[in-house]
Design a protein around this motif. Structure first.
Motif, short mmCIF file in Angstrom:
data_model
loop_
_atom_site.label_atom_id
_atom_site.label_comp_id
_atom_site.label_asym_id
_atom_site.label_seq_id
_atom_site.Cartn_x
_atom_site.Cartn_y
_atom_site.Cartn_z
N GLN A 48 62.00 90.14 -3.63
CA GLN A 48 61.26 91.36 -3.87
C GLN A 48 61.94 92.20 -4.96
O GLN A 48 61.27 92.81 -5.80
N ILE A 55 58.46 93.71 -12.90
CA ILE A 55 57.37 94.64 -13.12
C ILE A 55 57.90 95.96 -13.66
O ILE A 55 57.27 96.63 -14.47
N THR A 114 54.00 87.52 -9.26
CA THR A 114 53.61 88.34 -8.11
C THR A 114 53.03 87.47 -7.01
O THR A 114 53.45 87.53 -5.85
N LYS A 186 58.94 96.02 4.38
CA LYS A 186 58.51 96.36 5.74
C LYS A 186 57.25 95.61 6.14
O LYS A 186 56.49 95.11 5.31
N THR B 306 51.05 96.39 4.00
CA THR B 306 52.06 96.07 5.01
C THR B 306 51.48 96.02 6.42
O THR B 306 52.23 96.04 7.39
N LEU B 368 50.80 100.82 -10.94
CA LEU B 368 50.80 99.38 -11.20
C LEU B 368 51.93 98.70 -10.41
O LEU B 368 51.78 97.59 -9.89
N MET B 369 53.07 99.40 -10.30
CA MET B 369 54.18 98.82 -9.55
C MET B 369 53.82 98.67 -8.07
O MET B 369 54.26 97.72 -7.41
N VAL B 372 51.69 95.48 -7.13
CA VAL B 372 52.40 94.21 -6.94
C VAL B 372 52.88 94.17 -5.49
O VAL B 372 53.94 94.67 -5.16
N SER B 373 52.08 93.58 -4.61
CA SER B 373 52.26 93.82 -3.18
C SER B 373 53.60 93.35 -2.61
O SER B 373 54.12 94.00 -1.72
N PRO B 374 54.21 92.26 -3.09
CA PRO B 374 55.48 91.88 -2.45
C PRO B 374 56.57 92.93 -2.67
O PRO B 374 57.29 93.26 -1.72
N SER B 375 56.69 93.45 -3.88
CA SER B 375 57.72 94.47 -4.05
C SER B 375 57.23 95.81 -3.50
O SER B 375 58.04 96.67 -3.16
N ASP B 376 55.92 95.98 -3.39
CA ASP B 376 55.41 97.20 -2.75
C ASP B 376 55.85 97.30 -1.30
O ASP B 376 55.95 98.40 -0.75
N ALA B 377 56.12 96.14 -0.67
CA ALA B 377 56.58 96.18 0.72
C ALA B 377 57.87 97.00 0.83
O ALA B 377 58.19 97.52 1.89
N GLN B 378 58.62 97.10 -0.27
CA GLN B 378 59.81 97.97 -0.25
C GLN B 378 59.47 99.42 -0.59
O GLN B 378 60.27 100.31 -0.38
N GLN B 379 58.30 99.65 -1.19
CA GLN B 379 57.95 101.00 -1.66
C GLN B 379 57.00 101.72 -0.73
O GLN B 379 56.99 102.95 -0.65
N GLN B 380 56.14 100.93 -0.06
CA GLN B 380 55.13 101.51 0.83
C GLN B 380 55.76 102.49 1.80
O GLN B 380 56.80 102.22 2.38
N LEU B 445 63.15 104.70 -3.77
CA LEU B 445 63.68 103.36 -3.98
C LEU B 445 65.02 103.19 -3.28
O LEU B 445 65.45 102.07 -3.01
#
Lengths: 347, 632
Positions: A48, A55, A114, A186, B306, B368-369, B372-380, B445
């Motif tokens: 991740q 990105i 992605t 999460k 998520t 846009l960041m 990108v759902s896999p890294s969004d799992a850290q941002q959500q 972050l």
């Protein structure tokens, strides 16, 4: 255009973009802090994070190019006295088609890694040793069960390093979200829905976790620790957790046990295996003395903190269930000392 | 002096009150929307300041968690439904009829009804503070946290019923503007000659009309669950609480574009005026606005990356979401194209407009960041998202709205807002905004979840939380400057004249403030930038925009020679709204309830009967009253 210097617009554009870039790049990243996503300690978090950087740099390059052009235009084309009416251009078809297609291409390029990472994270790996853990969320604490090991604990999840932990997520009340930033992103814990995620810790260490979905009054105080052990430490921990609770060894602890089982009515909600305490409501306290923190990761596990927590759970975590049973002043300071001694002795 | 006159003639004061209560003039209704929404904006800002004070330092107990949860729930609800949407509605009302060369909206009394119902909903929502506590489950109100088991108070009911009322108001307004824009354009104003602000209003109106039914369905289900023990979202009865999230975000994502597209329209008006150039790539901007509106329906589940929808759904919504960046980018590039080669004058309106672009670029890229759902799992659900939405909704919508206020204030009042104070306001806002919200990216972050009433001291978040709070107070200072400027300029501001900016669209062709009937003769439109063309008949021809440059049949008819019909003032719309408000309170208290035990509350039922009867009688009065006044 004649008479228009380019120096100021260029300087302004670089200055504007530079301030933001410096600010973001210099301060944005503090990997040494406990919940930073910038120190990935396992493969999920690492995938991740790598995707994040990919990105991030794509976005940053777009940011630099667009803002440079924009701020340059702001300064270069500012009005001077005596300016003639500018040419009334309405557009430029090739240009417009070009800047419609260009972002589409950039986005298509971003989409490839992605989707690749997306499937790797969301499907369970086939190889490697696996350990199954059930994480059950309650308002506002965590229950951890190890069905294959017959272990039940609370607020601290132990997993062995280098092992894929397959974590089944459940909730007993509202929606919560399971998040250990250094190990991975999460996933929500939803009543009536069984989500499964996988995580792996590479190196032994203590990692901070926290509920990430708003879950009511105590949301901010619903924290936990994930402890990645060496194989040997994990086996030791497992062996210990399988034991019933030990008998109190000091007078204070023995007195505390009697309050726990009797007047305090603690046993109505809490379980201490090997005793008469079989309450199913609150966290299992069989080995609470061996944990790092208490009250769902909000305080270090010390004698004084235990006493403080038991004295006034409502004051420390408003809205929690224990606070409806134990109100401030219910226990004398001797009783609190006894209870804390007893719980502290449950190694 | 207006106030002095009122002091001397008390009767005149009540005449004025009556005039405002019964007005159906789109300009006055626009002013009512603007002033009311700005008061709600200040209220939502105050709520935010209390949150920032609580989070200024770790482990503070200044605001207890329950109050904090109410504050952020109401801050979100207030800013979205009671501030940004109605501020946009204020511009629709004030500007759209003027820009399309009409004398009013299609349904002036419905317009008044929209405003009064909005006001009823806003008041109702905020009375919950004094009647047992406001919503405490977030503006998204996820089930099952909103169920009776976890939320026995009435805060959720207040929220649900007032949002239904606000939905009625918005839907009526949306229909009104669709009909107005489709039917009431001046002769010759073909669709491709419409100013971009009119286009964006049309897109937003369609979005409102189509999105609000979805949330209304969800709210009615929620209200039934809570009032009568229905099981739409009851997990113990086997329901899936994710149903709520789908319904909410199917509405919620178009709603995001309802909030941002009007600001994009405003900016698209201001840039050409102050760059003295036509909008670059008009058709591209219009079509990207339409495609944002359409694509806004295909991306809702990116708010739910998520929840465990599985890799197929996450892939789908990742791809649709990153696609929406294309039309958004097109708009930004065309705005830069508009500035390029122009002769840019930096009045305050223009500063806010370019501030919008600069900040919206950041908000768009952080969006846009998230796509990108896999890294969004850290941002959500972290502060990174809070930063993103504020770069879009504050850096975007609010800066755009301020740009519009500075731009059109002279048209509405006849006086210019002070430029010196305006520039101070802009720079304080710009700096305060970035100081408040840029660090939220950092703490997010670095692991700070949002919606936390407090945080531990050892997390590395202390410095930037302090900075954010300082930024919030800079924003407070900027608002005080604005308010001072607003009141001062309203009384003593420089006279604006009809066309203070040398602007391009029709609203500047008539006096400031416009006469009640707007246009003495309905203008004939021959191209885009209709007023600019009148002023510069010898400049390079503006593309006609019609098919093959031929005249639309309507153009031959000319206009404005018919007699002027102005609508009658009417108190009926106000009375219908009052009836709905009374019935709404009744709905909130319709039952005495505890999980599993419901009994009818006769008081609540009585209020519903009284309110509905009152509204029905008023609707009949509305129906019987002639719409238009005598000929002028």
């Amino acid at each position: 255009m004649n008479g228009r210097g380019r120096l100021l617009p260029i300087a302004a554009a670089i200055g504007f973009v530079g301030i933001f870039l410096f600010w973001i790049l210099y301060y944005g990243r503090t990997p040494e802090t406990p919940q930073s996503i910038f120190e990935a300690a396992g493969p999920v978090a690492r995938m991740q994070l790598n995707l994040f950087w990919w990105i991030f740099w794509a976005a940053t390059i777009v940011f630099i190019v667009v803002e440079l052009a924009f701020v340059y235009a702001l300064f270069h084309f500012r009005r001077r006295s005596g300016d003639p009416l500018p040419a009334q251009t309405h557009g430029n078809m090739p240009l417009e088609i070009g800047w419609t297609i260009a972002p589409a291409i950039i986005l298509a390029i971003i989409a490839v890694p992605t989707v690749s990472v997306l499937w790797k994270v969301l499907t369970l790996p086939n190889e490697g040793v696996r350990l199954e853990v059930e994480a059950v969320a309650h308002q506002w604490w965590w229950e951890f069960n190890y069905p294959s090991l017959g272990i039940k604990t609370a607020n601290e999840m132990h997993i062995p390093a280098g092992t894929v932990a397959v974590i089944k997520l459940e909730s007993k009340d509202v929606i919560h979200s399971f998040w250990i930033p250094k190990l991975g992103g999460k996933l929500d814990m939803i009543p009536g829905q069984h989500n499964v995620m996988w995580l792996q810790g590479d190196e032994p260490g203590v990692y901070y976790g926290q509920c990430a979905e708003f879950c009511g009054e105590g949301h901010a105080l619903m924290r936990f620790r994930a402890i990645v052990d060496t194989k040997e430490d994990f086996d030791k921990w497992t062996a210990l957790q399988k034991q019933p609770a030990g008998a109190p060894t000091t007078g204070a602890a023995a007195a505390g046990r009697d309050i726990f089982m009797g007047k305090g009515a603690c046993a109505g909600c809490h379980t201490v295996r090997g005793t008469d305490a079989r309450g199913p409501v609150g966290p299992d306290l069989t080995h609470i003395g061996s944990r790092l923190t208490i009250a769902a990761g909000i305080m270090d596990n010390t004698h004084d903190n235990l006493a403080k927590w038991i004295a006034d759970p409502e004051g420390l975590k408003p809205g929690n269930l224990m606070g409806t049973v134990i109100t401030k002043g219910k226990f004398s300071s001797d009783e609190l000392n006894g209870l804390a001694s007893y719980l502290g002795s449950l190694k | 002096m207006a106030t002095a006159a009122i002091a001397r003639h008390p009767a005149a004061f009540w005449d004025r009150v009556w005039m405002w209560l019964t007005t159906v003039d789109h300009k006055r209704i626009g002013a009512l929307y603007g002033v009311t929404a700005f008061l709600f904006f200040l209220l939502g800002g105050t709520e935010a300041l209390f949150m920032r004070l609580q989070l200024m330092r770790p482990e503070q107990n200044m605001v207890p968690p329950e109050t904090f949860n109410q504050l952020f729930s109401m801050h979100g609800t207030t800013m979205i439904f009671l501030a940004i949407m109605p501020l946009s509605a204020a511009f629709f009302n004030l500007i759209i009829p003027l820009q399309i060369g009409a004398r009013d909206v299609a349904f002036p009394r419905l317009n008044a009804f929209s405003y009064w119902t909005f006001l009823a909903g806003g008041i109702m929502l905020n009375t919950s503070w004094f009647l047992g506590g406001a919503l405490n489950a977030g503006w998204f109100a996820y089930s099952p946290l909103t169920g009776l088991t976890f939320n026995p108070g009435h805060g959720v009911d207040f929220w649900a019923i007032s949002l239904i009322l606000l939905g009625i108001a918005s839907t009526a307004a949306g229909l009104n503007f669709v009909v107005t824009i489709v039917n009431m354009r001046a002769p010759g104003m073909t669709l491709t000659r419409m100013p971009v602000f009119v286009w964006m209003t049309l897109v937003v109106s369609f979005l409102i009309v189509t999105a609000f039914p979805v949330i209304t369905v969800a709210l009615i289900e929620l209200a039934f669950d809570r009032a009568f023990g229905f099981n739409f979202f009851s997990v113990t009865a086997g329901s899936n609480p994710i149903l709520w999230q789908h319904l909410f975000w199917v509405f919620g994502h178009p709603e995001v574009y309802i909030l941002i597209l009007p600001a994009m329209g405003i900016v698209s008006e201001i840039l050409p005026t102050f760059a003295r150039k036509p909008l670059f790539g008009y058709m591209f901007i219009v079509f990207s606005g339409i495609s944002i509106g359409v694509m806004g329906w295909m991306v809702w589940a990116h708010h739910m990356f998520t929840v465990g929808m599985g890799p197929v759904a996450n892939t789908m919504f990742t791809l649709t979401t990153i696609t929406i960046a294309v039309p958004t980018g097109v708009k930004i590039f065309n705005w830069i194209g508009t500035l390029w080669g122009g002769s840019i004058e930096y009045k305050t309106a223009m500063l806010f407009a370019v501030g919008f672009i600069a900040m919206f670029i950041i908000g768009g890229l952080s969006g846009l960041m998230h796509a990108v759902s896999p890294s969004d799992a850290q941002q959500q659900d972290t502060y990174f998202i809070v930063a993103h939405i504020h770069y879009v909704l504050f850096g975007g919508s609010i800066l755009g709205i301020f740009a519009g206020i500075y731009y059109w204030f002279p048209k509405a009042t006849g006086r210019l807002l002070g430029e010196g104070l305006g520039k101070i306001h802009f720079w304080l806002t710009f700096v305060g905004f970035n100081v408040t919200f840029m660090p939220m990216h950092f703490v997010g972050l670095n692991g700070m979840p949002r919606r936390q009433s407090t945080y531990a001291a050892d997390m590395g978040w202390n410095l930037w939380n302090m900075v954010e709070t300082i930024g919030a107070f800079i924003l407070l200072a900027s608002l005080l400057v604005f308010l001072y400027n607003f009141f001062r300029s309203g009384r003593k501001g420089e006279q604006a004249g009809a066309d203070p900016w040398d602007a391009r669209t029709l609203e500047w062709a008539i006096p400031s403030p416009p006469p009640e009937h707007n246009f003495d003769t309905i203008p004939q439109v021959h191209g885009r930038d209709a007023f600019w063309e009148q002023k510069h008949p010898h400049a390079a021809p503006v593309p006609a925009g019609g098919a093959n440059g031929q005249l639309h049949p309507a153009e031959h008819q000319g206009g404005g020679h018919e007699p002027i019909h102005m609508p009658n003032p009417s108190y009926w719309p106000l009375l219908v709204s009052v009836g709905l408000g009374i019935a709404g309170y009744g709905l909130i208290y319709i039952t005495h309830r505890a999980p599993g035990a419901f009994s009818l509350n006769w008081g609540g039922l009585a209020a519903i009967v009284v309110g509905v009867t009152f509204a029905a009688i008023s609707t009949f009065g509305w129906y019987k009253q002639p719409a238009a006044g005598p000929e002028h």
